[in-house]
Write a protein that holds these residues in place. Structure first.
Motif, PDB file in Angstrom:
ATOM      1  N   MET A   1     -19.447  23.658   7.160  1.00  0.00           N
ATOM      2  CA  MET A   1     -18.637  23.274   5.779  1.00  0.00           C
ATOM      3  C   MET A   1     -19.214  24.937   4.837  1.00  0.00           C
ATOM      4  O   MET A   1     -19.606  25.449   5.283  1.00  0.00           O
ATOM      5  N   ASP A   2     -17.340  25.183   4.601  1.00  0.00           N
ATOM      6  CA  ASP A   2     -16.297  26.176   4.116  1.00  0.00           C
ATOM      7  C   ASP A   2     -17.071  25.318   1.965  1.00  0.00           C
ATOM      8  O   ASP A   2     -15.916  25.332   1.610  1.00  0.00           O
ATOM      9  N   TYR A   3     -17.593  26.368   2.007  1.00  0.00           N
ATOM     10  CA  TYR A   3     -18.444  26.034   0.167  1.00  0.00           C
ATOM     11  C   TYR A   3     -18.124  26.940  -0.537  1.00  0.00           C
ATOM     12  O   TYR A   3     -18.266  28.487  -0.119  1.00  0.00           O
ATOM     13  N   ASN A   4     -17.232  26.720  -1.886  1.00  0.00           N
ATOM     14  CA  ASN A   4     -17.232  28.052  -2.531  1.00  0.00           C
ATOM     15  C   ASN A   4     -17.580  28.374  -2.724  1.00  0.00           C
ATOM     16  O   ASN A   4     -17.388  29.506  -2.422  1.00  0.00           O
ATOM     17  N   THR A   5     -19.579  28.196  -2.310  1.00  0.00           N
ATOM     18  CA  THR A   5     -20.523  29.250  -3.437  1.00  0.00           C
ATOM     19  C   THR A   5     -20.623  30.060  -2.168  1.00  0.00           C
ATOM     20  O   THR A   5     -21.414  31.508  -2.298  1.00  0.00           O
ATOM     21  N   ASN A   6     -20.116  30.415  -1.004  1.00  0.00           N
ATOM     22  CA  ASN A   6     -20.535  30.725   0.102  1.00  0.00           C
ATOM     23  C   ASN A   6     -19.594  31.889   0.540  1.00  0.00           C
ATOM     24  O   ASN A   6     -19.178  32.969   0.837  1.00  0.00           O
ATOM     25  N   ARG A   7     -17.870  31.434  -0.553  1.00  0.00           N
ATOM     26  CA  ARG A   7     -17.345  32.376  -0.810  1.00  0.00           C
ATOM     27  C   ARG A   7     -17.784  33.734  -1.081  1.00  0.00           C
ATOM     28  O   ARG A   7     -18.137  33.862  -2.505  1.00  0.00           O
ATOM     29  N   ASP A   8     -16.176  34.879  -1.431  1.00  0.00           N
ATOM     30  CA  ASP A   8     -16.335  35.650  -2.476  1.00  0.00           C
ATOM     31  C   ASP A   8     -16.745  35.462  -3.844  1.00  0.00           C
ATOM     32  O   ASP A   8     -14.976  34.211  -4.148  1.00  0.00           O
ATOM     33  N   LYS A   9     -16.728  35.616  -4.683  1.00  0.00           N
ATOM     34  CA  LYS A   9     -15.921  35.632  -6.024  1.00  0.00           C
ATOM     35  C   LYS A   9     -14.907  35.840  -6.437  1.00  0.00           C
ATOM     36  O   LYS A   9     -14.145  37.170  -6.225  1.00  0.00           O
ATOM     37  N   LEU A  10     -13.678  35.230  -6.785  1.00  0.00           N
ATOM     38  CA  LEU A  10     -12.639  35.237  -7.136  1.00  0.00           C
ATOM     39  C   LEU A  10     -12.981  36.030  -8.590  1.00  0.00           C
ATOM     40  O   LEU A  10     -13.312  35.139 -10.016  1.00  0.00           O
ATOM     41  N   LEU A  11     -12.033  37.329  -8.410  1.00  0.00           N
ATOM     42  CA  LEU A  11     -11.461  38.300  -9.698  1.00  0.00           C
ATOM     43  C   LEU A  11     -10.742  37.612 -11.041  1.00  0.00           C
ATOM     44  O   LEU A  11     -10.892  38.005 -12.115  1.00  0.00           O
ATOM     45  N   LEU A  12      -9.669  36.564 -10.270  1.00  0.00           N
ATOM     46  CA  LEU A  12      -9.205  36.548 -11.549  1.00  0.00           C
ATOM     47  C   LEU A  12      -8.906  35.229 -11.348  1.00  0.00           C
ATOM     48  O   LEU A  12      -7.767  34.774 -10.402  1.00  0.00           O
ATOM     49  N   PRO A  13      -9.364  34.020 -11.822  1.00  0.00           N
ATOM     50  CA  PRO A  13      -9.636  32.211 -11.421  1.00  0.00           C
ATOM     51  C   PRO A  13      -8.407  32.177 -11.460  1.00  0.00           C
ATOM     52  O   PRO A  13      -7.531  31.718 -10.400  1.00  0.00           O
ATOM     53  N   GLU A  14      -7.115  32.280 -12.835  1.00  0.00           N
ATOM     54  CA  GLU A  14      -6.114  31.986 -12.553  1.00  0.00           C
ATOM     55  C   GLU A  14      -4.984  32.003 -11.665  1.00  0.00           C
ATOM     56  O   GLU A  14      -3.828  31.108 -11.871  1.00  0.00           O
ATOM     57  N   ILE A  70      -7.281  42.966  -8.648  1.00  0.00           N
ATOM     58  CA  ILE A  70      -7.603  41.601  -7.595  1.00  0.00           C
ATOM     59  C   ILE A  70      -8.178  42.482  -6.369  1.00  0.00           C
ATOM     60  O   ILE A  70      -8.456  42.298  -5.302  1.00  0.00           O
ATOM     61  N   SER A  71      -7.373  43.963  -6.280  1.00  0.00           N
ATOM     62  CA  SER A  71      -7.849  44.430  -4.358  1.00  0.00           C
ATOM     63  C   SER A  71      -9.093  45.495  -5.284  1.00  0.00           C
ATOM     64  O   SER A  71      -9.110  46.399  -4.230  1.00  0.00           O
ATOM     65  N   LYS A  72      -9.558  44.892  -6.273  1.00  0.00           N
ATOM     66  CA  LYS A  72     -10.719  45.993  -6.800  1.00  0.00           C
ATOM     67  C   LYS A  72     -10.275  47.662  -6.854  1.00  0.00           C
ATOM     68  O   LYS A  72     -10.991  48.184  -6.419  1.00  0.00           O
ATOM     69  N   TYR A  73      -9.435  48.005  -7.369  1.00  0.00           N
ATOM     70  CA  TYR A  73      -8.101  49.220  -7.555  1.00  0.00           C
ATOM     71  C   TYR A  73      -8.035  50.192  -5.942  1.00  0.00           C
ATOM     72  O   TYR A  73      -8.283  51.282  -5.812  1.00  0.00           O
ATOM     73  N   ASP A  74      -8.022  49.038  -4.898  1.00  0.00           N
ATOM     74  CA  ASP A  74      -8.211  49.490  -3.434  1.00  0.00           C
ATOM     75  C   ASP A  74      -7.046  48.863  -2.350  1.00  0.00           C
ATOM     76  O   ASP A  74      -7.291  48.570  -1.239  1.00  0.00           O
ATOM     77  N   TRP A 147       0.844  27.559 -22.818  1.00  0.00           N
ATOM     78  CA  TRP A 147       1.824  27.673 -21.225  1.00  0.00           C
ATOM     79  C   TRP A 147       1.738  27.850 -20.465  1.00  0.00           C
ATOM     80  O   TRP A 147       2.543  27.607 -20.023  1.00  0.00           O
ATOM     81  N   ASN A 148      -0.060  27.930 -20.568  1.00  0.00           N
ATOM     82  CA  ASN A 148      -0.456  28.022 -19.187  1.00  0.00           C
ATOM     83  C   ASN A 148      -1.520  26.602 -18.495  1.00  0.00           C
ATOM     84  O   ASN A 148      -2.176  27.078 -18.916  1.00  0.00           O
ATOM     85  N   ARG A 149      -0.889  25.501 -18.352  1.00  0.00           N
ATOM     86  CA  ARG A 149      -2.158  24.185 -17.994  1.00  0.00           C
ATOM     87  C   ARG A 149      -3.573  24.863 -17.253  1.00  0.00           C
ATOM     88  O   ARG A 149      -3.801  24.040 -17.120  1.00  0.00           O
ATOM     89  N   GLU A 150      -3.012  25.978 -16.610  1.00  0.00           N
ATOM     90  CA  GLU A 150      -4.166  26.295 -15.080  1.00  0.00           C
ATOM     91  C   GLU A 150      -5.215  26.057 -15.840  1.00  0.00           C
ATOM     92  O   GLU A 150      -5.738  25.733 -15.484  1.00  0.00           O
ATOM     93  N   THR A 151      -5.330  28.158 -15.916  1.00  0.00           N
ATOM     94  CA  THR A 151      -5.927  27.981 -16.139  1.00  0.00           C
ATOM     95  C   THR A 151      -6.025  30.062 -17.415  1.00  0.00           C
ATOM     96  O   THR A 151      -5.002  29.897 -15.914  1.00  0.00           O
ATOM     97  N   VAL A 152      -7.342  30.199 -17.558  1.00  0.00           N
ATOM     98  CA  VAL A 152      -6.689  31.410 -17.948  1.00  0.00           C
ATOM     99  C   VAL A 152      -8.477  32.486 -18.214  1.00  0.00           C
ATOM    100  O   VAL A 152      -9.344  31.452 -18.081  1.00  0.00           O
ATOM    101  N   SER A 153      -8.035  33.727 -17.224  1.00  0.00           N
ATOM    102  CA  SER A 153     -10.077  34.079 -17.308  1.00  0.00           C
ATOM    103  C   SER A 153      -9.923  34.265 -18.579  1.00  0.00           C
ATOM    104  O   SER A 153      -9.605  35.523 -19.017  1.00  0.00           O
TER     105      SER A 153
END
Length: 217
Positions: A1-14, A70-74, A147-153
Motif C-alpha cells: 500500500m502507498d501511504y501518505n506517511t511513506n511519501r515525501d512531505k508536501l512543501l506547500l500542501p495547498e 516546492i522545487s526547494k530552489y532547484d 476565498w479558497n475553501r481548499e486549504t492554505v499553509s
C-alpha cells in the motif's frame, strides 16, 4: 500500500501532491525549452488551484515564489522572477514599494485586519505581542479560506503577515495555526448563528408592526 506517511512531505500542501510531482518531472526533464514550458504550465495550474491570489497586485510573482519553494530552489529554468532562495527569513518575499502605506495589500483580508496587523508593530516584543500575532494570523487564515475553501499553509499566512507589517515583527518560533477544517467549521457556525439571529429579528419586527396596526385599529 502507498501511504501518505511513506511519501515525501508536501512543501506547500495547498497545491497538493500532483503539483509537487509535476515539479519533480520538470527537474528530470533534460531539454531546457521543455522545462520552461512545463514550468509555465505548472504555474498556470497553481493559479487555477489558488484563485484568491489573483486579488493581489503581485500574484504572478508570488506563484513563481511558491514554485521555487516546492522545487526547494532547484529549478534550472528561464523564470520571469528570481528563483534563488532568500538569504533572510524564509517567509520574507521581496515586495514592491507602495506609495500609500495604508493601501490594502491583500483584499481577501480586508483593511481592518491589515490595520490590526500593522498595529502589532507598536507593541513591545514579548508574550502580549506574540499572543496578538497568533490571534491575527488565525483570523487571516480564516479570511483566506473564505476565498479558497481548499486549504492554505501557515507559511503563506506568515509571509503575507510579514509583508503587511513591512517585516517589523517576527513570527513566534514554532507557531502553528488552527487546522483549516476547524476554521471552516467556526465560519459555518458563525454564519448559522447570524442567520438565526436575523430571522428572529425579522420575526420580532413583523410581530411589532402587527401589534401597532391592531392598536391603531
Amino acid at each position: 500500500m502507498d501511504y501518505n506517511t511513506n511519501r515525501d512531505k508536501l512543501l506547500l500542501p495547498e497545491y497538493g501532491r500532483n503539483v509537487q510531482k509535476m515539479v519533480d518531472v520538470i527537474k528530470n526533464t533534460a531539454d531546457r525549452d521543455e522545462r520552461n514550458n512545463l514550468a509555465k504550465a505548472t504555474v498556470q495550474m497553481m493559479e487555477n488551484m489558488n484563485p484568491a491570489l489573483r486579488e493581489q497586485s503581485d500574484y504572478r510573482h508570488k506563484l513563481w515564489d511558491h514554485l521555487s519553494v516546492i522545487s526547494k530552489y532547484d529549478l534550472d529554468i528561464d523564470a520571469p522572477f528570481s528563483m534563488e532562495k532568500p538569504v533572510e527569513n524564509q517567509f520574507v518575499r521581496n515586495k514592491p514599494k507602495y506609495s500609500n502605506p495604508d493601501e490594502i495589500r491583500f483584499k481577501h483580508y480586508g483593511k481592518v485586519l491589515e490595520d490590526m496587523v500593522r498595529k502589532t508593530t507598536q507593541y513591545p516584543e514579548g508574550e502580549e505581542r506574540d499572543a496578538l500575532i497568533e490571534i491575527l494570523a488565525n483570523q487571516m487564515k480564516k479570511s483566506f479560506l473564505t476565498w479558497n475553501r481548499e486549504t492554505v499553509s501557515d507559511d503563506v499566512i506568515f509571509s503575507d503577515m510579514l509583508a503587511i507589517a513591512c517585516n517589523r515583527i517576527q513570527i513566534p518560533a514554532g507557531l502553528k495555526l488552527k487546522d483549516a477544517k476547524d476554521l471552516v467549521k467556526e465560519q459555518n457556525a458563525a454564519a448559522t448563528t447570524a442567520n438565526s439571529n436575523k430571522k428572529k429579528n425579522k420575526k420580532a419586527k413583523k410581530k411589532s408592526q402587527g401589534q401597532k396596526k391592531n392598536v391603531k385599529a
